[in-house]
Design a protein around this motif. Structure first.
Motif, mmCIF file in Angstrom:
data_model
loop_
_atom_site.group_PDB
_atom_site.id
_atom_site.type_symbol
_atom_site.label_atom_id
_atom_site.label_comp_id
_atom_site.label_asym_id
_atom_site.label_seq_id
_atom_site.Cartn_x
_atom_site.Cartn_y
_atom_site.Cartn_z
ATOM 1 N N THR A 51 100.336 18.834 35.952
ATOM 2 C CA THR A 51 100.229 18.883 34.489
ATOM 3 C C THR A 51 99.900 17.519 33.901
ATOM 4 O OG1 THR A 51 102.638 18.608 34.329
ATOM 5 C CG2 THR A 51 101.788 20.842 34.287
ATOM 6 N N ALA A 52 100.494 16.457 34.448
ATOM 7 C CA ALA A 52 100.271 15.123 33.899
ATOM 8 C C ALA A 52 98.863 14.628 34.173
ATOM 9 C CB ALA A 52 101.299 14.144 34.471
ATOM 10 N N PRO A 174 102.474 17.189 29.901
ATOM 11 C CA PRO A 174 101.371 16.786 29.021
ATOM 12 C C PRO A 174 101.783 15.782 27.952
ATOM 13 C CG PRO A 174 101.372 19.163 29.363
ATOM 14 C CD PRO A 174 102.649 18.650 29.940
ATOM 15 N N LEU A 175 102.999 15.944 27.404
ATOM 16 C CA LEU A 175 103.456 15.010 26.375
ATOM 17 C C LEU A 175 103.678 13.615 26.961
ATOM 18 C CD1 LEU A 175 106.034 17.273 24.494
ATOM 19 C CD2 LEU A 175 103.741 16.640 23.749
ATOM 20 N N ALA A 176 104.367 13.559 28.100
ATOM 21 C CA ALA A 176 104.633 12.263 28.725
ATOM 22 C C ALA A 176 103.339 11.604 29.179
ATOM 23 C CB ALA A 176 105.587 12.448 29.909
ATOM 24 N N SER A 177 102.474 12.400 29.819
ATOM 25 C CA SER A 177 101.205 11.860 30.289
ATOM 26 C C SER A 177 100.338 11.387 29.135
ATOM 27 C CB SER A 177 100.464 12.922 31.107
ATOM 28 O OG SER A 177 99.182 12.472 31.484
ATOM 29 N N GLY A 178 100.291 12.184 28.076
ATOM 30 C CA GLY A 178 99.494 11.793 26.919
ATOM 31 C C GLY A 178 99.992 10.515 26.287
ATOM 32 N N ALA A 179 101.326 10.372 26.183
ATOM 33 C CA ALA A 179 101.885 9.156 25.594
ATOM 34 C C ALA A 179 101.589 7.937 26.460
ATOM 35 C CB ALA A 179 103.396 9.328 25.407
ATOM 36 N N VAL A 180 101.744 8.089 27.780
ATOM 37 C CA VAL A 180 101.442 6.978 28.689
ATOM 38 C C VAL A 180 99.965 6.616 28.633
ATOM 39 C CG1 VAL A 180 101.350 6.297 31.118
ATOM 40 C CG2 VAL A 180 103.374 7.453 30.236
ATOM 41 N N THR A 181 99.112 7.643 28.608
ATOM 42 C CA THR A 181 97.663 7.398 28.560
ATOM 43 C C THR A 181 97.275 6.645 27.296
ATOM 44 O OG1 THR A 181 97.215 9.394 29.855
ATOM 45 C CG2 THR A 181 95.400 8.507 28.555
ATOM 46 N N PRO A 317 94.839 12.672 23.803
ATOM 47 C CA PRO A 317 95.223 13.285 25.077
ATOM 48 C C PRO A 317 96.571 13.999 25.024
ATOM 49 C CG PRO A 317 94.304 11.107 25.441
ATOM 50 C CD PRO A 317 94.455 11.270 23.945
ATOM 51 N N THR A 318 97.501 13.461 24.211
ATOM 52 C CA THR A 318 98.813 14.101 24.091
ATOM 53 C C THR A 318 98.696 15.494 23.487
ATOM 54 O OG1 THR A 318 99.876 11.955 23.800
ATOM 55 C CG2 THR A 318 101.121 13.894 23.127
ATOM 56 N N LEU A 319 97.992 15.604 22.363
ATOM 57 C CA LEU A 319 97.847 16.901 21.711
ATOM 58 C C LEU A 319 97.011 17.855 22.556
ATOM 59 C CD1 LEU A 319 97.324 15.894 17.961
ATOM 60 C CD2 LEU A 319 99.357 16.887 19.042
#
Length: 486
Positions: A51-52, A174-181, A317-319
């Motif tokens: 997912t990430a 997706p939320l964690a990955s989007g925030a990191v990205t 990317p988060t959304l």
């Protein structure tokens, strides 16, 4: 999300409990606690990665100027995992699951690091391929561990824990990955995940070494690998890779690797899948075919959802990743619905409904290319599609065991996984070729930074609409999953 479905172990049943204490044990009892937490953590790691990484992929492809190879970044994983699955099965039967599990986790982590430090798209794809080999080794080895260590009465509980491990990552990932990205960069999504490997290894490996090492069959301990199956598995991986390369490089010269890939792929598929699969023969062949049609059409479409939302609707990317988050819960709900005893007489109808929902969700996805259509409508449609997948994917596992003799359960389970992975590769290749042919590769990092336009909207429609058609074919296949007279 389809790789770790309950009921696909194909291993011998453990003896019945002999004491009341044994009957009262659970997967979190002292005897199983460390192993249970450890192997569920491995599944959680795989789920979080899936997912990430999917959320970070659009940004990675743009920065590496590799949007034209976007589908290859996904299918490269599936291509090598096909070989890893067959190799892991042979390795586990002869030497035990410890070797393929540790090697697989190591390769999985190495692939993430290679992709996360890549400076060009092809090196990024190579990392994904190394990852896929590790993932294929791990998936099969985990099933062998469950079959050897857990008694039959505890297997549904540990399999339910595997399935539940996908729900939280599908929402948080997706939320964690989007925030990191957004705040640290896409590379940290890849290089950060390998740190999580330490925890499951520390818990699970000592238990596996003590309780599941070596072969259960003394005659198989020193036996050599089945060279024919290894050759067929290698043929599938190489053939699928050549076809994917040809699909991404749309020149006449690409016919050469395309023909070579088909020449390798066709006999390997015929040798590893049940006879009659390609023509949807009634019973087991149609079950195996349905697994591939459902998984391939859905995954090929889902892979392009974040890219479409980021490049066409300007979502972060988060959304974009969050648009897929609800699907984890509805997928689990679909799996729960099909497991109820009262719906068993209607299983085929539920599967047909599931494939119709999948087709409708995929067909609805490109509607967000119209500016007046709210982007959140895709999240709603995808949630219904995931519910349909929950109905179908779990049912294929149930029907597979129902239609398999005990001595054939392992081979048929492997065929189900091969159909799943192979269709992902082929349909991603088809979708990627259509995407590139209609201008899908026009997004580059430099153009994006300069405020340039995204890919041509028709490129995305050329991916989603054919996949919706494939899913409708799957609805027809559901009418053939019961053998005559069954």
């Amino acid at each position: 999300m389809t790789a770790l479905e309950p009921g696909d172990t194909g291993v011998a049943d453990a003896p019945a409990p002999s004491t009341a204490a044994e009957r009262d044990e659970t997967v979190l009892s002292r005897a199983y606690r460390a192993l249970s937490v450890g192997i569920v953590s491995v599944v959680l790691l795989i789920a979080f990665e899936a997912t990430a990484v999917g959320t970070a992929m659009p940004v990675a492809a743009r920065e590496l100027d590799g949007v034209s190879l976007y589908a290859f970044a996904f299918s490269g994983y599936f291509t090598t995992s096909l070989f890893g699955m067959v190799l892991s099965g042979q390795w586990s039967d002869r030497k035990g699951p410890l070797g393929p599990l540790t090697t697989g986790i190591g390769a999985f982590a190495a692939g993430l690091l290679l992709s996360g430090t890549a400076g060009v798209m092809w090196l990024f794809i190579l990392g994904r391929a190394v990852q896929g080999l590790g993932g294929g080794l791990v998936i099969v080895a985990l099933y062998v561990v469950v079959g050897r260590v857990y008694p039959e009465r505890l297997r549904p509980a540990i399999m339910a824990a595997f399935a539940a491990s996908w729900v939280v990552p599908s929402i948080v990932g997706p939320l964690a990955s989007g925030a990191v990205t957004e705040h640290l960069g896409w590379r940290w999504v890849f290089v950060g995940i390998p740190v999580l490997v330490v925890f499951p290894l520390a818990l699970a490996l000592p238990q596996i070494r003590r309780r599941a090492s070596g072969s259960v069959d003394a005659a198989a301990e020193g036996a050599s690998f089945d060279r024919r199956r290894i050759r067929l598995a290698l043929g599938i991986s190489l053939g699928a890779g050549l076809l994917q390369y040809a699909a991404q490089d749309l020149r006449w010269l690409s016919l050469v690797p395309g023909v070579a890939g088909a020449a390798l792929l066709v006999p390997a598929v015929l040798g590893l899948l049940p006879r009659g699969t390609y023509r949807a023969a009634r019973g087991l062949p149609s079950v195996v075919l349905l697994r591939g049609v459902a998984a391939g059409s859905f995954i090929a479409a889902e892979s392009f959802v974040p890219l479409m939302l980021v490049t066409q609707r300007g979502l972060s990317p988060t959304l974009a990743g969050f648009s897929l988050a609800a699907g984890g819960g509805t997928w689990a709900l679909g799996s729960l619905v099909q497991s109820r005893p009262r719906v068993e007489p209607y299983r085929e109808r539920l599967m047909t409904l599931g494939m119709v929902l999948v087709a409708a969700a995929i067909a609805a996805a490109p509607s967000v290319l119209i500016d007046s259509v709210p982007a959140w409508t895709l999240a709603v449609a995808w949630a219904f599609g995931c519910f349909g997948m929950g109905l179908v994917i779990s049912s294929t596992s149930v029907l597979l065991l129902h239609l398999s003799a005990p001595e054939e359960a392992g081979t048929n389970s492997a065929a189900l996984q091969i159909s799943d992975g192979l269709s992902n590769v082929i349909l991603l290749a088809v979708g990627g070729a259509a995407f590139a042919a209609l201008g899908g590769g026009t997004v580059t990092h430099a153009a994006t930074e300069a405020g340039g336009a995204g890919s041509h909207p028709a490129a995305f429609a050329a991916v989603f609409l054919p996949m919706a058609g494939v899913a409708l074919v799957g609805a027809w296949v559901t009418t053939r999953v019961r053998a005559t007279g069954a």
